[in-house]
Design an enzyme around this catalytic site. Structure first.
Site, PDB file in Angstrom:
ATOM      1  N   ASN A  44     -10.650  -2.565  -6.142  1.00  0.00           N
ATOM      2  CA  ASN A  44      -9.847  -1.591  -6.889  1.00  0.00           C
ATOM      3  C   ASN A  44     -10.474  -1.141  -8.213  1.00  0.00           C
ATOM      4  OD1 ASN A  44      -6.593  -2.846  -5.806  1.00  0.00           O
ATOM      5  ND2 ASN A  44      -7.804  -1.149  -4.997  1.00  0.00           N
TER       6      ASN A  44
ATOM      7  N   ASP B 202       0.837  -1.208   0.000  1.00  0.00           N
ATOM      8  CA  ASP B 202       0.000   0.000   0.000  1.00  0.00           C
ATOM      9  C   ASP B 202       0.867   1.253   0.000  1.00  0.00           C
ATOM     10  OD1 ASP B 202      -2.305   1.468   0.040  1.00  0.00           O
ATOM     11  OD2 ASP B 202      -2.749   1.111   2.156  1.00  0.00           O
TER      12      ASP B 202
END
Ligand code: FPP
Length: 239
Positions: A65, A17
Site C-alpha cells: 500500500n 477492500d
C-alpha cells in the site's frame, strides 16, 4: 479429525477492500471511503461477541500500500492515529484486546508508540481479540520470521533438525493466535493479496461483492452463520 459443522468460526480474518471505489462512486476522494470503512470496523468489532467470534483479524494496510499516492498514505496513517485515540477507551471498556501485526519499522514513531500503548492498555482483555495488520505482508512476515529463526540457529538456541511445521509459526507475528477459520474479502476480488499466507492454509474463503463501507453487521452475521453449516475436512476423509 475435527468435524466443525454446526460450529461457528472462532477466528475470522477480513480483507477490507473497496473503500476507494465506494468513495469514487459518490464523487468523493478515496479518503472519504476509508473514513466510512473505519466506521464499519467499529460496527464489526462490536458484533463479534454476539456471533461467537473470539478473534477478528483485519487487513488495514499492506506492505504494497506504500505505492499509493503520498496524500492517500498520509491520510490513512492519520486515520489510524485518530482511530486509536478515539476508540481506545471504548475498546478497553468492551473487553477487546488489540494487537498489531506487520513490520513496524517503516511506520512513524508516534503511531508505533500509540500502537504499543493500545496493546498494553487492553492486554488484560479477553472478550474479543482484535488484530490489526498494519504494514503487513504474508511473504514479508515469513521472511522476518525466518530471519529470527536463523539468528536462533546461529546462536545455538535452535537445532535445524527441530525446524518443522510447529516451530516456524512460533516466529510469525501471529504466534499467539489460532489460525483463521474463515477469511472474508469484500468488493468482488477473488485474491488473497499476501494476507496470512501461512495461517490460512486450511481456512474457508468467502469472497463477496459488497464494498467494505457497505459491509454491515447483518451481512457479517449471515456469513458467519453460513460457515456453521459447512463441513471442514482439513484434508481428511470424514467418517
Ligand atoms: C482497501 O480499499 C482498503 C484499505 C487499503 C484500507 C483499509 C482501511 C480501513 C478500512 C480504514 C480503517 C481501518 C482501521 C483499522 C481503523 P481500497 O482503497 O483498496 O479500495 P479500492 O479497491 O476500491 O480502491
Amino acid at each position: 479429525m475435527t468435524k466443525t459443522a454446526g460450529k461457528g468460526p472462532d477466528h475470522v480474518a477480513i480483507i477490507m477492500d473497496g473503500n476507494g471505489r465506494w468513495a469514487q462512486a459518490r464523487g468523493k476522494a478515496r479518503l472519504f471511503g476509508h473514513h466510512a470503512g473505519a466506521r464499519r470496523v467499529k460496527e464489526i468489532v462490536r458484533a463479534c461477541p454476539g456471533l461467537g467470534v473470539k478473534y477478528l483479524t483485519i487487513f488495514a494496510f499492506s506492505t504494497e500500500n506504500w505505492k499509493r499516492t503520498q496524500s492517500e498514505v498520509a491520510g490513512l496513517m492519520s486515520l489510524f492515529r485518530r482511530y486509536i485515540q478515539r476508540e481506545a477507551q471504548e475498546l478497553l471498556a468492551e473487553g477487546v484486546r488489540v494487537r498489531f501485526i506487520g513490520d513496524r519499522i517503516r511506520l512513524d514513531d508516534k503511531l508505533v508508540q500509540m500502537m504499543d500503548e493500545l496493546e498494553l492498555l487492553t492486554s488484560n482483555n479477553d472478550k474479543v481479540h482484535l488484530t490489526v495488520a498494519l504494514n503487513y505482508g504474508g511473504r514479508d512476515e515469513v521472511a522476518r520470521a525466518t530471519r529470527r529463526l536463523a539468528h536462533d540457529v546461529k546462536a545455538g538456541k535452535l537445532d535445524p533438525k527441530n525446524v518443522d511445521e510447529e516451530t516456524l509459526p512460533k516466529y510469525l507475528d501471529t504466534y499467539v493466535l489460532p489460525d483463521p477459520d474463515l477469511v472474508i474479502r469484500t468488493s468482488g476480488e477473488a485474491r488473497i493479496s499476501n494476507f496470512l499466507l501461512w495461517q490460512s492454509a486450511y481456512s474457508e474463503y468467502e469472497f463477496i461483492d459488497t464494498l467494505w463501507p457497505d459491509f454491515t453487521k447483518r451481512i457479517f452475521a449471515e456469513i458467519v452463520e453460513n460457515f456453521a453449516g459447512r463441513e471442514r475436512r482439513f484434508g481428511a476423509v470424514l467418517t
